[in-house]
Motif scaffolding. Structure first.
Motif, mmCIF file in Angstrom:
data_model
loop_
_atom_site.group_PDB
_atom_site.id
_atom_site.type_symbol
_atom_site.label_atom_id
_atom_site.label_comp_id
_atom_site.label_asym_id
_atom_site.label_seq_id
_atom_site.Cartn_x
_atom_site.Cartn_y
_atom_site.Cartn_z
ATOM 1 N N GLU A 246 0.162 -5.331 -0.793
ATOM 2 C CA GLU A 246 -0.194 -4.842 -2.122
ATOM 3 C C GLU A 246 -0.286 -3.320 -2.069
ATOM 4 O O GLU A 246 -0.861 -2.747 -1.132
ATOM 5 C CB GLU A 246 -1.532 -5.427 -2.576
ATOM 6 C CG GLU A 246 -1.481 -6.918 -2.848
ATOM 7 C CD GLU A 246 -0.531 -7.288 -3.976
ATOM 8 O OE1 GLU A 246 -0.456 -6.545 -4.975
ATOM 9 O OE2 GLU A 246 0.147 -8.315 -3.856
ATOM 10 N N PRO B 57 -1.915 -0.581 -4.186
ATOM 11 C CA PRO B 57 -2.842 -0.376 -5.305
ATOM 12 C C PRO B 57 -2.308 0.614 -6.337
ATOM 13 O O PRO B 57 -1.839 1.699 -5.998
ATOM 14 C CB PRO B 57 -4.102 0.168 -4.625
ATOM 15 C CG PRO B 57 -4.023 -0.349 -3.219
ATOM 16 C CD PRO B 57 -2.551 -0.350 -2.893
ATOM 17 N N GLY B 58 -2.330 0.191 -7.593
ATOM 18 C CA GLY B 58 -1.883 1.023 -8.693
ATOM 19 C C GLY B 58 -0.378 1.104 -8.868
ATOM 20 O O GLY B 58 0.103 1.677 -9.825
ATOM 21 N N LEU B 59 0.377 0.532 -7.929
ATOM 22 C CA LEU B 59 1.836 0.626 -7.993
ATOM 23 C C LEU B 59 2.501 -0.729 -8.142
ATOM 24 O O LEU B 59 3.302 -0.946 -9.038
ATOM 25 C CB LEU B 59 2.371 1.326 -6.740
ATOM 26 C CG LEU B 59 3.873 1.535 -6.666
ATOM 27 C CD1 LEU B 59 4.359 2.409 -7.806
ATOM 28 C CD2 LEU B 59 4.256 2.141 -5.337
ATOM 29 N N SER C 38 7.402 -2.846 -8.865
ATOM 30 C CA SER C 38 6.423 -2.028 -9.573
ATOM 31 C C SER C 38 5.820 -2.793 -10.740
ATOM 32 O O SER C 38 6.420 -3.730 -11.270
ATOM 33 C CB SER C 38 7.078 -0.751 -10.089
ATOM 34 O OG SER C 38 7.616 -0.007 -9.024
ATOM 35 N N ARG C 39 4.674 -2.363 -11.152
ATOM 36 C CA ARG C 39 4.006 -2.990 -12.298
ATOM 37 C C ARG C 39 4.821 -2.874 -13.578
ATOM 38 O O ARG C 39 4.702 -3.703 -14.464
ATOM 39 C CB ARG C 39 2.636 -2.354 -12.517
ATOM 40 C CG ARG C 39 1.644 -2.731 -11.470
ATOM 41 C CD ARG C 39 0.318 -2.115 -11.784
ATOM 42 N NE ARG C 39 -0.712 -2.717 -10.964
ATOM 43 C CZ ARG C 39 -1.982 -2.465 -11.096
ATOM 44 N NH1 ARG C 39 -2.402 -1.612 -12.014
ATOM 45 N NH2 ARG C 39 -2.858 -3.054 -10.312
ATOM 46 N N ASP C 40 5.655 -1.826 -13.676
ATOM 47 C CA ASP C 40 6.469 -1.632 -14.886
ATOM 48 C C ASP C 40 7.746 -2.466 -14.882
ATOM 49 O O ASP C 40 8.558 -2.360 -15.784
ATOM 50 C CB ASP C 40 6.795 -0.153 -15.085
ATOM 51 C CG ASP C 40 7.671 0.437 -13.989
ATOM 52 O OD1 ASP C 40 8.086 -0.307 -13.074
ATOM 53 O OD2 ASP C 40 7.928 1.657 -14.045
#
Length: 75
Positions: A9, A11-13, A33-35
């Motif tokens: 993981e 974090p934030g990415l 990525s989260r996007d």
């Protein structure tokens, strides 16, 4: 996830998947990525710098994944 696949993981990415290809150090790293974008890094046994880097959209990644999984497309 399975033998030769490591998950980390970020974090934030998002999430990084490392796939070992050979015992000689060749591997592919995929960062999801989260996007929705995917970054594909190809590493050879010769170093820590990637030999190739691709940025794929979610749709492009699905197409490449389907081809690698053996799915065929008709236009």
């Amino acid at each position: 996830m399975g033998k030769g696949v490591h998950i980390q993981e970020l974090p934030g990415l998002g999430t990084r998947y490392d796939v070992d290809l050979h015992s000689g150090g060749e591997r592919v790293s995929i960062v999801v990525s989260r996007d929705g974008k995917r970054h594909l890094y190809v590493f050879t046994s010769r170093g820590d710098e990637p030999a190739a880097v691709l940025e794929l959209t979610e749709d492009q990644a699905r197409k490449v994944g389907a081809v690698l999984a053996g799915t065929f497309f008709v236009d």
